[in-house]
Design a protein around this motif. Structure first.
Motif, short mmCIF file in Angstrom:
data_model
loop_
_atom_site.label_atom_id
_atom_site.label_comp_id
_atom_site.label_asym_id
_atom_site.label_seq_id
_atom_site.Cartn_x
_atom_site.Cartn_y
_atom_site.Cartn_z
N LEU A 226 0.67 -1.10 -0.03
CA LEU A 226 -0.17 -0.32 0.17
C LEU A 226 0.73 1.33 -0.02
O LEU A 226 1.91 0.71 0.84
N GLN A 249 0.35 -8.01 -5.33
CA GLN A 249 -1.24 -6.59 -5.72
C GLN A 249 -0.29 -5.40 -5.39
O GLN A 249 0.46 -5.14 -3.75
N PHE A 251 -1.76 -0.98 -3.85
CA PHE A 251 -2.77 -0.39 -3.82
C PHE A 251 -1.83 0.69 -2.78
O PHE A 251 -0.86 1.01 -2.79
N GLN A 274 -4.06 0.21 -7.26
CA GLN A 274 -6.00 -0.83 -6.60
C GLN A 274 -6.33 0.79 -6.24
O GLN A 274 -5.58 1.05 -5.60
N THR A 276 -7.33 2.93 -3.25
CA THR A 276 -8.12 2.06 -1.90
C THR A 276 -8.29 3.50 -0.73
O THR A 276 -7.24 3.67 -0.81
N ASP A 281 -10.89 -2.55 0.99
CA ASP A 281 -10.42 -2.57 -0.67
C ASP A 281 -9.59 -3.45 -0.86
O ASP A 281 -8.77 -4.31 -1.68
N ILE A 282 -8.73 -3.46 0.75
CA ILE A 282 -7.30 -4.84 0.94
C ILE A 282 -7.65 -6.20 0.75
O ILE A 282 -7.26 -6.85 0.56
#
Length: 355
Positions: A226, A249, A251, A274, A276, A281-282
């Motif tokens: 993130l 992934q 974020f 993505q 967020t 969302d995560i």
């Protein structure tokens, strides 16, 4: 006790004269895990000179030298987890250039847990810092939070995860140093409750070029990353690039137009990161459920203070004391209790806000 293979790596990585690339070459693609110095003599002499080659070869096979290395690490309470150790994290092992030795202080069992990294820049808006702490705290119900040790977003991520003990801070220098110096308290807290990790021997000082290299470890340990803040040339963008390269992934917090500390974040979203803005969302991306923790009951005094902070958004402690008819120091235990219960966050400058 270290195995023979682990001792080999620890001994090799203790030579400041040897570059990471040289050690990696010595240790990989060989029939034996013990370096064949003669086989690589020409390369070593060309890279480091004949004098350095002879010195390293002589010391490497010295039992006294190896014992001195281990004693030095033990005095500093440093545990080594090498590429050949059972405790070496598999996600990191899968990366192109994994660190051959992880020098650790704290709970090394965290290296075998599911990890998720939270990174950002030193310049981060107060709102993003508050949300960073909140999300990091929530992430620890499923992951160990991995980050650096810088001011701003890294510190907020640590503070959010620290109560659970599920936090790893990856340093870009050896344990004889603390950078930034203002985070000495936070560094010691992570050592005591979580885990400090570095690929560098204790004496290595922080240098600018080591931080981008360090970021590959943060991304490599993690199933996802993130990015909570990033300018156009932020180090957090380097971590994001590694995460994408490793197939993890990504974020990203979104930002309004014109927010300098968010320009890099918006760019990442355009490239496929993505968007967020909350923990769901995560967790949904990993198929995980989110359960709100049971709210702990508040005393009458705690409730009055919490309601006052909530109605104001944020409040200066002397102002709160005046409105409640108390002295500022009398509010400290109440503020600490509310902070531990995850209801408020300290903003600095003797100010607090609700989470």
């Amino acid at each position: 006790m270290y195995t023979k293979d682990e001792l080999t790596l620890i001994a090799l990585c203790s030579f400041e004269e040897l570059t990471y690339k040289t050690v990696f070459t010595l240790m990989h693609g060989l029939e034996s895990k013990t370096p064949d110095f003669a086989k690589f003599e020409d390369m070593l002499i060309k890279s480091h000179s004949a004098g350095v080659y002879n010195k390293i070869k002589g010391r490497f096979f010295s039992g006294e030298y190896r014992a001195r290395i281990l004693q030095s690490l033990e005095r500093r309470k440093i545990v080594c987890v090498t590429y050949f150790s059972e405790g070496y994290p598999e996600y990191l092992r899968q990366t192109p250039f994994p660190p051959l030795v992880l020098y650790c202080k704290g709970n090394t069992s965290l290296l075998k847990t599911r990890c998720f990294s939270v990174v950002g820049s030193r310049i981060t808006t107060p709102a993003a810092l508050t949300e960073c702490k909140k999300i990091s705290r929530s992430l620890t119900r499923h992951f160990t939070v991995v980050t650096g040790m810088a001011d701003g977003a890294d510190s907020a991520a640590i503070e959010g995860a620290l109560e659970s003990g599920r936090v790893i801070s990856v340093l870009a220098h050896g344990f004889d140093h603390c950078y930034p110096a203002c985070n000495d308290r936070l560094l010691k807290a992570v050592e005591e409750h979580g885990l400090l990790v570095t690929e560098h021997t204790p004496q290595i000082a922080p240098k600018a070029y080591l931080f981008p290299v360090r970021n590959r470890i943060i991304a490599g340990l993690s199933e996802g990353t993130l990015v909570v803040s990033a300018g156009e040339k932020s180090g957090a963008l380097i971590t994001a690039d590694y995460a994408v390269e490793y197939g993890r992934q990504l974020f990203v917090f979104p930002y309004n137009i014109g927010v300098v500390s968010g320009a890099g974040c918006n760019s990442l979203i355009k490239k496929g990161g993505q968007l967020t803005d909350n923990i769901l969302d995560i967790l949904s991306a990993f198929g995980l459920d989110f359960k709100e923790p049971e709210k702990q009951p508040l005393s009458e005094e705690e409730q009055r203070l919490f309601s006052l902070i909530g109605s104001s958004g944020e409040i200066f402690v002397p102002d709160a004391a005046e409105k409640l008819g108390r002295l500022p120091f009398q509010l400290i235990p109440l503020l600490t209790s509310l902070e531990v219960k995850g209801l408020i966050v300290r903003l600095g400058g003797n100010r607090y806000s609700v989470i």
